[in-house]
Design a protein around this motif. Sequence first.
Motif, PDB file in Angstrom:
ATOM      1  N   LEU A  21      -1.425  19.695  30.087  1.00  0.00           N
ATOM      2  CA  LEU A  21      -2.232  18.839  30.507  1.00  0.00           C
ATOM      3  C   LEU A  21      -3.491  18.683  29.545  1.00  0.00           C
ATOM      4  O   LEU A  21      -3.975  17.516  29.112  1.00  0.00           O
ATOM      5  CB  LEU A  21      -2.421  18.718  31.932  1.00  0.00           C
ATOM      6  CG  LEU A  21      -1.640  18.590  32.660  1.00  0.00           C
ATOM      7  CD1 LEU A  21      -1.905  18.579  34.365  1.00  0.00           C
ATOM      8  CD2 LEU A  21      -0.687  17.057  32.688  1.00  0.00           C
ATOM      9  N   LEU A  22      -4.212  19.756  29.361  1.00  0.00           N
ATOM     10  CA  LEU A  22      -5.041  19.920  28.281  1.00  0.00           C
ATOM     11  C   LEU A  22      -4.881  19.465  26.973  1.00  0.00           C
ATOM     12  O   LEU A  22      -5.594  18.851  26.295  1.00  0.00           O
ATOM     13  CB  LEU A  22      -5.819  21.463  28.429  1.00  0.00           C
ATOM     14  CG  LEU A  22      -6.559  21.590  29.549  1.00  0.00           C
ATOM     15  CD1 LEU A  22      -6.803  23.029  29.626  1.00  0.00           C
ATOM     16  CD2 LEU A  22      -7.851  20.863  29.908  1.00  0.00           C
ATOM     17  N   SER A  23      -3.560  19.981  26.544  1.00  0.00           N
ATOM     18  CA  SER A  23      -3.190  19.579  25.267  1.00  0.00           C
ATOM     19  C   SER A  23      -3.207  18.238  25.035  1.00  0.00           C
ATOM     20  O   SER A  23      -3.532  17.401  23.903  1.00  0.00           O
ATOM     21  CB  SER A  23      -1.888  20.461  24.843  1.00  0.00           C
ATOM     22  OG  SER A  23      -1.987  21.804  24.867  1.00  0.00           O
ATOM     23  N   ILE A  24      -2.516  17.344  26.175  1.00  0.00           N
ATOM     24  CA  ILE A  24      -2.420  15.908  26.097  1.00  0.00           C
ATOM     25  C   ILE A  24      -3.628  15.105  26.123  1.00  0.00           C
ATOM     26  O   ILE A  24      -3.992  14.387  25.296  1.00  0.00           O
ATOM     27  CB  ILE A  24      -1.488  15.561  27.443  1.00  0.00           C
ATOM     28  CG1 ILE A  24      -0.218  16.216  27.158  1.00  0.00           C
ATOM     29  CG2 ILE A  24      -1.669  13.994  27.544  1.00  0.00           C
ATOM     30  CD1 ILE A  24       0.751  15.981  28.419  1.00  0.00           C
ATOM     31  N   PHE A  31       1.541  23.085  21.536  1.00  0.00           N
ATOM     32  CA  PHE A  31       0.223  23.307  20.809  1.00  0.00           C
ATOM     33  C   PHE A  31       0.218  23.345  19.063  1.00  0.00           C
ATOM     34  O   PHE A  31      -0.507  23.099  18.506  1.00  0.00           O
ATOM     35  CB  PHE A  31       0.052  24.851  21.054  1.00  0.00           C
ATOM     36  CG  PHE A  31      -0.023  25.290  22.467  1.00  0.00           C
ATOM     37  CD1 PHE A  31      -0.887  24.643  23.321  1.00  0.00           C
ATOM     38  CD2 PHE A  31       1.212  25.933  23.257  1.00  0.00           C
ATOM     39  CE1 PHE A  31      -0.864  25.051  24.627  1.00  0.00           C
ATOM     40  CE2 PHE A  31       1.269  25.948  24.717  1.00  0.00           C
ATOM     41  CZ  PHE A  31       0.001  25.476  25.338  1.00  0.00           C
ATOM     42  N   VAL A  32       1.571  23.409  18.637  1.00  0.00           N
ATOM     43  CA  VAL A  32       1.807  23.160  17.172  1.00  0.00           C
ATOM     44  C   VAL A  32       1.355  21.573  16.951  1.00  0.00           C
ATOM     45  O   VAL A  32       0.720  21.679  15.898  1.00  0.00           O
ATOM     46  CB  VAL A  32       3.071  23.319  16.723  1.00  0.00           C
ATOM     47  CG1 VAL A  32       3.385  23.057  15.301  1.00  0.00           C
ATOM     48  CG2 VAL A  32       3.583  25.117  17.057  1.00  0.00           C
ATOM     49  N   VAL A  33       1.800  20.878  17.804  1.00  0.00           N
ATOM     50  CA  VAL A  33       1.739  19.441  17.352  1.00  0.00           C
ATOM     51  C   VAL A  33       0.163  19.241  17.517  1.00  0.00           C
ATOM     52  O   VAL A  33      -0.220  18.529  16.815  1.00  0.00           O
ATOM     53  CB  VAL A  33       2.574  18.488  18.445  1.00  0.00           C
ATOM     54  CG1 VAL A  33       1.983  16.787  18.372  1.00  0.00           C
ATOM     55  CG2 VAL A  33       4.139  18.522  18.140  1.00  0.00           C
ATOM     56  N   LEU A  34      -0.297  19.562  18.702  1.00  0.00           N
ATOM     57  CA  LEU A  34      -1.839  19.603  18.688  1.00  0.00           C
ATOM     58  C   LEU A  34      -2.710  19.928  17.771  1.00  0.00           C
ATOM     59  O   LEU A  34      -3.601  19.308  17.160  1.00  0.00           O
ATOM     60  CB  LEU A  34      -2.344  20.120  20.100  1.00  0.00           C
ATOM     61  CG  LEU A  34      -3.601  20.207  20.495  1.00  0.00           C
ATOM     62  CD1 LEU A  34      -4.320  18.843  20.758  1.00  0.00           C
ATOM     63  CD2 LEU A  34      -3.988  20.965  21.627  1.00  0.00           C
ATOM     64  N   LEU A  35      -2.282  21.252  17.134  1.00  0.00           N
ATOM     65  CA  LEU A  35      -3.237  21.874  16.008  1.00  0.00           C
ATOM     66  C   LEU A  35      -3.096  20.977  14.843  1.00  0.00           C
ATOM     67  O   LEU A  35      -4.051  20.691  14.290  1.00  0.00           O
ATOM     68  CB  LEU A  35      -2.929  23.134  15.936  1.00  0.00           C
ATOM     69  CG  LEU A  35      -3.246  24.165  17.014  1.00  0.00           C
ATOM     70  CD1 LEU A  35      -2.673  25.696  16.940  1.00  0.00           C
ATOM     71  CD2 LEU A  35      -4.755  24.471  17.372  1.00  0.00           C
ATOM     72  N   THR A  36      -1.746  20.640  14.415  1.00  0.00           N
ATOM     73  CA  THR A  36      -1.460  19.891  13.474  1.00  0.00           C
ATOM     74  C   THR A  36      -2.137  18.579  13.214  1.00  0.00           C
ATOM     75  O   THR A  36      -2.977  18.034  12.533  1.00  0.00           O
ATOM     76  CB  THR A  36      -0.063  19.770  12.792  1.00  0.00           C
ATOM     77  OG1 THR A  36       0.697  20.917  13.104  1.00  0.00           O
ATOM     78  CG2 THR A  36       0.127  18.870  11.818  1.00  0.00           C
ATOM     79  N   PHE A  37      -2.468  17.945  14.607  1.00  0.00           N
ATOM     80  CA  PHE A  37      -2.862  16.500  14.533  1.00  0.00           C
ATOM     81  C   PHE A  37      -4.341  16.663  14.331  1.00  0.00           C
ATOM     82  O   PHE A  37      -5.067  15.826  14.015  1.00  0.00           O
ATOM     83  CB  PHE A  37      -2.357  16.034  15.846  1.00  0.00           C
ATOM     84  CG  PHE A  37      -2.937  14.312  15.892  1.00  0.00           C
ATOM     85  CD1 PHE A  37      -1.936  13.475  15.371  1.00  0.00           C
ATOM     86  CD2 PHE A  37      -4.098  13.900  16.508  1.00  0.00           C
ATOM     87  CE1 PHE A  37      -2.131  12.014  15.412  1.00  0.00           C
ATOM     88  CE2 PHE A  37      -4.388  12.668  16.524  1.00  0.00           C
ATOM     89  CZ  PHE A  37      -3.449  11.689  16.094  1.00  0.00           C
ATOM     90  N   LEU A  38      -5.004  17.686  15.141  1.00  0.00           N
ATOM     91  CA  LEU A  38      -6.283  17.784  14.976  1.00  0.00           C
ATOM     92  C   LEU A  38      -6.859  18.231  13.871  1.00  0.00           C
ATOM     93  O   LEU A  38      -8.088  18.049  13.525  1.00  0.00           O
ATOM     94  CB  LEU A  38      -6.759  18.727  15.996  1.00  0.00           C
ATOM     95  CG  LEU A  38      -6.624  18.389  17.605  1.00  0.00           C
ATOM     96  CD1 LEU A  38      -7.049  19.750  18.699  1.00  0.00           C
ATOM     97  CD2 LEU A  38      -7.316  17.233  17.955  1.00  0.00           C
ATOM     98  N   LEU A  39      -6.137  18.738  13.085  1.00  0.00           N
ATOM     99  CA  LEU A  39      -6.523  18.848  11.716  1.00  0.00           C
ATOM    100  C   LEU A  39      -6.719  17.843  10.782  1.00  0.00           C
ATOM    101  O   LEU A  39      -7.511  17.660   9.941  1.00  0.00           O
ATOM    102  CB  LEU A  39      -5.584  20.185  10.905  1.00  0.00           C
ATOM    103  CG  LEU A  39      -5.386  21.312  11.421  1.00  0.00           C
ATOM    104  CD1 LEU A  39      -4.148  22.193  10.526  1.00  0.00           C
ATOM    105  CD2 LEU A  39      -6.696  22.166  10.982  1.00  0.00           C
ATOM    106  N   LEU A  40      -5.783  16.706  11.238  1.00  0.00           N
ATOM    107  CA  LEU A  40      -5.900  15.776  10.587  1.00  0.00           C
ATOM    108  C   LEU A  40      -7.064  14.544  10.942  1.00  0.00           C
ATOM    109  O   LEU A  40      -7.427  13.833  10.282  1.00  0.00           O
ATOM    110  CB  LEU A  40      -4.594  14.873  10.394  1.00  0.00           C
ATOM    111  CG  LEU A  40      -3.413  15.757   9.584  1.00  0.00           C
ATOM    112  CD1 LEU A  40      -2.012  15.148   9.833  1.00  0.00           C
ATOM    113  CD2 LEU A  40      -3.911  15.982   8.139  1.00  0.00           C
TER     114      LEU A  40
END
Length: 291
Positions: free
Chosen positions: A226-229, A269-278
């Motif tokens: 939920l926090l990731s979302i 978490f992979v999607v979250l970290l990748t998206f937040l880099l962009l």
Amino acid sequence: MHQVVQAVILGLLIGGVYALMASGLTLVFGIMKVINVAQGALVILAAYLSYALFSHLHVDPFLSILIVTPAMFLLGVAVQLVFVRSLRGPDAPELSLLVTWALALGIEGVLSVVFKTTYRATNPSYADRSWDLFGYQVSVVRAFAFVASAILLGLLSLLLTRSRFGRAVRATVQNPTAATLLGVDANRVQTLSFGLGVSLAAAAGAVYGVIYPFNPGSHYDLISRLLSIVVLGGLGSLGGAVVASLAMGVIEAIVAVEVSPTWAAFSFFVVLLTFLLLRPQGIFGVRERTL
């Protein structure tokens, strides 16, 4: 290709339930800047209440939403009045982490004593049924859960956009000081909003146990998702939480089918970290400028 489409269908259905849980979390943060890490534990508490109603009184899990949701709303109001309202000042977000984490541990402890730590599941007669649509299997329970989530999210949207309370909420989010000067009771708005956030978790939790087996410790994995979302969607953005929930549900289901179920949860978490880099502010979040 057939497996991928089947995974997308499953992911969208699960994503709708995630959206209902995450909407309460992001609503509370948007209004109060409180990070409610007890949201996962509250979902599991509602799952146990629904399980108890089904086991002892034979109340259908979807009908139990009508019982569990108002009860959990009152619990949310009580928690806000007793534990959260006193959190003031610039350190309030950090203090809210400690307070709500303690609440989560307290809920877990009580559930462990009452229900033990064995996994439970709510199993109505239709739990394993599915529909065959154009060669694809659609779980009856997941479809009902998605529809229920969509209806409740629609009602939430109407509440926030068409009611006096909704206008007060939006004013409080935009500028709490100005809202207070214009006659908005900020404390009342925050109390009711916290209760509303908990009731949204309760509505999702009422059917959570039909979809997944659970025990008192299930909230750890749930709150991380939920926090990731919420972060991916943009802190405080309800629309972002819904989009992120659907996207995460689909990605998790595809990874489970194409790679491994073991990696499915980690894909969050992979999607979250990748998206937040962009885009560090998330999907619908905005950058804050400080002078």
